[in-house]
Design an enzyme around this catalytic site. Structure first.
Site, PDB file in Angstrom:
ATOM      1  N   ARG A  40       0.828  -1.221   0.000  1.00 28.02           N
ATOM      2  CA  ARG A  40       0.000   0.000   0.000  1.00 28.02           C
ATOM      3  C   ARG A  40       0.862   1.271   0.000  1.00 28.02           C
ATOM      4  NH1 ARG A  40      -3.633   2.882   4.145  1.00 28.02           N
ATOM      5  NH2 ARG A  40      -5.426   3.599   2.939  1.00 28.02           N
ATOM      6  N   ILE A  66      -7.293   7.880  -0.905  1.00 28.01           N
ATOM      7  CA  ILE A  66      -7.135   6.425  -0.982  1.00 28.01           C
ATOM      8  C   ILE A  66      -7.971   5.885   0.170  1.00 28.01           C
ATOM      9  CG2 ILE A  66      -4.947   6.529   0.341  1.00 28.01           C
ATOM     10  CD1 ILE A  66      -4.092   3.946  -1.133  1.00 28.01           C
ATOM     11  N   SER A  67      -8.887   4.975  -0.130  1.00 27.80           N
ATOM     12  CA  SER A  67      -9.843   4.507   0.878  1.00 27.80           C
ATOM     13  C   SER A  67      -9.159   3.789   2.033  1.00 27.80           C
ATOM     14  CB  SER A  67     -10.869   3.554   0.251  1.00 27.80           C
ATOM     15  OG  SER A  67     -11.740   4.253  -0.601  1.00 27.80           O
ATOM     16  N   GLN A  68      -9.835   3.814   3.169  1.00 29.70           N
ATOM     17  CA  GLN A  68      -9.404   3.067   4.350  1.00 29.70           C
ATOM     18  C   GLN A  68      -9.317   1.580   3.975  1.00 29.70           C
ATOM     19  OE1 GLN A  68     -12.318   3.449   7.430  1.00 29.70           O
ATOM     20  NE2 GLN A  68     -11.263   2.097   8.855  1.00 29.70           N
TER      21      GLN A  68
END
Length: 218
Positions: A40, A66-68
């Protein structure tokens, strides 16, 4: 060539993140394995690398995030991706969600509204071995020229469920989409039973950036 390091420390942080997601109720081993595999921190500016494995959303520029990881895992688990599935992703963003789908064996078609993000991610993902189909345009209208899709995932909050997306879903296909106002949305899962019949399930609240476009927030 892009020089990115995936150290023992990064791998250890990913293991810890996977454990966090398991503790929060993510059970699909394939999804957890994909999250444990994709670095990530590659999707972050170097200044934010130390936060890459926090279970939080982070800004990626252009007013997007950027999503959790929990959100990515939750949506992906609901989608029930099978190898070879043709998947439409609305909102390419950083490309992290697309990378997870690709690792699960999907044929990924991803559309991004923001031109700068589209150009950046289209250039970046192949450099880390993620090969998907990129499009720039109004994701709320889907991709009729590539339909039908086995699965559709929307990574932005919609005011209503875009009819175009339901139309582009195969019979038996699944649409996962957050629906609500601009601040919070309920995660929804739709299964297309017949051409006219769709079942739906509703899950807890999430907060996404708004889905822009004709069938989103204009």
């Amino acid at each position: 060539m892009l020089k990115l390091e995936d150290s023992y420390s990064h791998k250890g942080q990913r293991k810890a993140l996977v454990k966090t997601l398991e503790n929060k109720g993510i059970m699909d081993k394939k999804v957890l394995n994909a999250i444990g595999t994709i670095p990530r921190h590659f999707f972050f500016d170097s200044a934010l690398h130390s936060h890459a494995y926090d279970d939080k959303a982070f800004p990626i520029g252009e007013g997007q995030t950027i999503s959790q990881p929990f959100t990515v895992a939750f949506q992906t688990e609901l989608l029930n991706v099978q190898p070879g599935d043709k998947v439409l992703e609305i909102g390419t963003g950083s490309g992290y969600q697309a990378a997870i789908l690709y690792l699960l064996g999907a044929e990924v078609h991803s559309i991004e509204y923001n031109k700068k993000l589209y150009q950046r991610t289209k250039k970046f993902l192949p450099k880390i071995g993620i090969n998907i189909n990129f499009y720039q345009g109004d994701g709320s209208l889907g991709l009729p020229e590539q339909a039908p899709f086995d699965k559709i995932i929307v990574t932005a909050g919609a005011p209503v469920v875009p009819n175009s997306l339901l139309k582009q879903l195969k019979i038996g296909g699944i649409l996962v989409i957050p629906v609500g106002d601009r601040k919070t949305q309920k995660m929804m899962k739709f299964i297309k039973k017949t051409a006219k019949q769709v079942s739906q399930e509703s899950y807890s609240n999430f907060a996404f950036v708004p889905l822009l476009g004709k069938e989103g927030w204009e």
